[in-house]
Write a protein that holds these residues in place. Sequence first.
Motif, PDB file in Angstrom:
ATOM      1  N   ILE A 101      54.989  35.624  38.765  1.00  0.00           N
ATOM      2  CA  ILE A 101      54.248  34.912  37.625  1.00  0.00           C
ATOM      3  C   ILE A 101      53.471  34.001  38.019  1.00  0.00           C
ATOM      4  CG2 ILE A 101      56.528  35.434  35.974  1.00  0.00           C
ATOM      5  CD1 ILE A 101      57.360  32.682  36.997  1.00  0.00           C
ATOM      6  N   GLY A 102      53.431  33.620  39.202  1.00  0.00           N
ATOM      7  CA  GLY A 102      52.697  32.277  39.610  1.00  0.00           C
ATOM      8  C   GLY A 102      51.081  32.952  39.946  1.00  0.00           C
ATOM      9  N   VAL A 103      50.769  33.908  39.619  1.00  0.00           N
ATOM     10  CA  VAL A 103      49.409  34.258  39.606  1.00  0.00           C
ATOM     11  C   VAL A 103      48.626  34.435  38.139  1.00  0.00           C
ATOM     12  CG1 VAL A 103      47.743  36.614  40.067  1.00  0.00           C
ATOM     13  CG2 VAL A 103      50.022  36.121  41.461  1.00  0.00           C
ATOM     14  N   LYS A 104      47.539  33.877  38.332  1.00  0.00           N
ATOM     15  CA  LYS A 104      46.826  33.533  36.675  1.00  0.00           C
ATOM     16  C   LYS A 104      45.346  33.995  36.867  1.00  0.00           C
ATOM     17  CE  LYS A 104      45.778  30.660  32.879  1.00  0.00           C
ATOM     18  NZ  LYS A 104      46.149  29.390  32.389  1.00  0.00           N
ATOM     19  N   THR A 105      44.678  34.894  36.032  1.00  0.00           N
ATOM     20  CA  THR A 105      43.346  34.998  36.448  1.00  0.00           C
ATOM     21  C   THR A 105      42.663  34.407  34.982  1.00  0.00           C
ATOM     22  OG1 THR A 105      43.942  37.094  37.272  1.00  0.00           O
ATOM     23  CG2 THR A 105      41.617  36.961  36.535  1.00  0.00           C
ATOM     24  N   VAL A 106      41.383  33.872  35.239  1.00  0.00           N
ATOM     25  CA  VAL A 106      40.396  33.255  34.252  1.00  0.00           C
ATOM     26  C   VAL A 106      39.285  33.545  34.552  1.00  0.00           C
ATOM     27  CG1 VAL A 106      42.239  31.394  33.962  1.00  0.00           C
ATOM     28  CG2 VAL A 106      40.404  30.977  35.333  1.00  0.00           C
ATOM     29  N   THR A 107      38.488  33.687  33.415  1.00  0.00           N
ATOM     30  CA  THR A 107      37.204  33.578  33.396  1.00  0.00           C
ATOM     31  C   THR A 107      36.361  32.256  33.093  1.00  0.00           C
ATOM     32  OG1 THR A 107      36.809  34.556  31.226  1.00  0.00           O
ATOM     33  CG2 THR A 107      37.053  36.043  33.040  1.00  0.00           C
ATOM     34  N   ALA A 108      35.330  32.061  33.889  1.00  0.00           N
ATOM     35  CA  ALA A 108      34.456  30.852  33.595  1.00  0.00           C
ATOM     36  C   ALA A 108      33.051  30.983  33.855  1.00  0.00           C
ATOM     37  CB  ALA A 108      35.129  29.634  34.316  1.00  0.00           C
ATOM     38  N   THR A 109      32.409  30.093  33.183  1.00  0.00           N
ATOM     39  CA  THR A 109      30.784  30.162  33.584  1.00  0.00           C
ATOM     40  C   THR A 109      30.336  28.972  34.611  1.00  0.00           C
ATOM     41  OG1 THR A 109      30.293  31.062  31.461  1.00  0.00           O
ATOM     42  CG2 THR A 109      28.607  30.058  32.558  1.00  0.00           C
ATOM     43  N   VAL A 110      29.966  29.364  35.908  1.00  0.00           N
ATOM     44  CA  VAL A 110      29.888  28.120  36.633  1.00  0.00           C
ATOM     45  C   VAL A 110      28.240  28.002  36.473  1.00  0.00           C
ATOM     46  CG1 VAL A 110      29.554  27.847  39.247  1.00  0.00           C
ATOM     47  CG2 VAL A 110      31.333  29.014  38.353  1.00  0.00           C
ATOM     48  N   GLN A 137      48.650  23.828  47.079  1.00  0.00           N
ATOM     49  CA  GLN A 137      49.660  24.649  46.668  1.00  0.00           C
ATOM     50  C   GLN A 137      49.082  26.037  46.194  1.00  0.00           C
ATOM     51  OE1 GLN A 137      52.155  22.623  44.252  1.00  0.00           O
ATOM     52  NE2 GLN A 137      53.547  21.683  45.703  1.00  0.00           N
ATOM     53  N   ILE A 138      47.947  25.898  45.561  1.00  0.00           N
ATOM     54  CA  ILE A 138      47.343  27.224  44.750  1.00  0.00           C
ATOM     55  C   ILE A 138      46.035  27.443  45.698  1.00  0.00           C
ATOM     56  CG2 ILE A 138      46.043  27.704  42.658  1.00  0.00           C
ATOM     57  CD1 ILE A 138      49.047  27.285  42.230  1.00  0.00           C
ATOM     58  N   VAL A 139      45.782  28.955  45.720  1.00  0.00           N
ATOM     59  CA  VAL A 139      44.489  29.460  46.360  1.00  0.00           C
ATOM     60  C   VAL A 139      43.795  30.063  45.341  1.00  0.00           C
ATOM     61  CG1 VAL A 139      45.586  29.131  48.751  1.00  0.00           C
ATOM     62  CG2 VAL A 139      45.874  31.343  47.223  1.00  0.00           C
ATOM     63  N   ALA A 159      46.550  32.034  42.823  1.00  0.00           N
ATOM     64  CA  ALA A 159      47.927  32.267  43.265  1.00  0.00           C
ATOM     65  C   ALA A 159      48.616  31.253  43.999  1.00  0.00           C
ATOM     66  CB  ALA A 159      47.832  33.613  44.081  1.00  0.00           C
ATOM     67  N   ARG A 160      49.750  31.148  43.847  1.00  0.00           N
ATOM     68  CA  ARG A 160      50.600  30.077  44.612  1.00  0.00           C
ATOM     69  C   ARG A 160      50.554  30.490  46.283  1.00  0.00           C
ATOM     70  NH1 ARG A 160      56.122  29.702  41.305  1.00  0.00           N
ATOM     71  NH2 ARG A 160      55.409  31.616  40.721  1.00  0.00           N
ATOM     72  N   ALA A 161      50.001  29.676  47.109  1.00  0.00           N
ATOM     73  CA  ALA A 161      49.936  29.850  48.478  1.00  0.00           C
ATOM     74  C   ALA A 161      51.527  30.382  49.157  1.00  0.00           C
ATOM     75  CB  ALA A 161      49.538  28.723  49.278  1.00  0.00           C
ATOM     76  N   ALA A 162      52.450  29.940  48.496  1.00  0.00           N
ATOM     77  CA  ALA A 162      53.727  30.300  48.993  1.00  0.00           C
ATOM     78  C   ALA A 162      54.172  31.744  48.539  1.00  0.00           C
ATOM     79  CB  ALA A 162      54.935  29.311  48.429  1.00  0.00           C
ATOM     80  N   ASP A 163      53.547  32.124  47.562  1.00  0.00           N
ATOM     81  CA  ASP A 163      53.698  33.759  47.421  1.00  0.00           C
ATOM     82  C   ASP A 163      52.995  34.633  48.279  1.00  0.00           C
ATOM     83  OD1 ASP A 163      55.361  33.098  45.125  1.00  0.00           O
ATOM     84  OD2 ASP A 163      53.655  33.116  43.599  1.00  0.00           O
ATOM     85  N   ILE A 164      51.586  34.267  48.555  1.00  0.00           N
ATOM     86  CA  ILE A 164      51.083  34.839  49.369  1.00  0.00           C
ATOM     87  C   ILE A 164      51.475  35.015  50.983  1.00  0.00           C
ATOM     88  CG2 ILE A 164      48.796  35.073  50.538  1.00  0.00           C
ATOM     89  CD1 ILE A 164      47.543  33.835  47.999  1.00  0.00           C
TER      90      ILE A 164
END
Length: 182
Positions: A101-110, A137-139, A159-164
């Motif tokens: 549940i610590g993984v999230k995907t988003v889209t954005a315009t750079v 904590q997040i990568v 994703a959380r670094a701890a999960d990876i």
Amino acid sequence: QIGNRQSNMTWDFLNKIDLQRLAGIKSIIGIDLTDERARVVELEKQGRVLNRFKTTFRSLQAFTCAFSEGSSVAERVALLKSALAEHHVASTFAVSTVQSIGVKTVTATVPQGTANINEWIQEHKEKLLKLPVASGQIVHAYEILEHSQSGDLVEITFARAADIQAVSAFFDEVGITLLSLA
């Protein structure tokens, strides 16, 4: 200009070489890992060593290794090791995913003209995730979906670094080398 063209042709040729096959990796394992089970598929690489983009895969076998409810990491490691041996899986190279549940995907315009997309993501991480995040904590990883005049549309997975680290440590204990973790 001729030197540049030759350099580009050399680079294009070298970029096509399937270095994993050249190093002797003929098969890989795909593992879908959760706390309840590991779904395993062993794939054999087919195609030419000199064109990795034309590589195809043939499924050698597929099986599921069920874990007992509440089993420890050590027990799951032992069960997966046993299942791999029982099915005579030869490869020790795998690809897998982080399912949390610590993984999230988003889209954005750079914005156009951004020199370093990774730095831009780091600077805008809290806004993109819509929550405060402690550094380290997040990568993240990103993929450019589209180029436009306003900027690059990117898909960013956090994703959380701890999960990876937990998934990587699990596969290390099993004796599997991760080639990719999605």
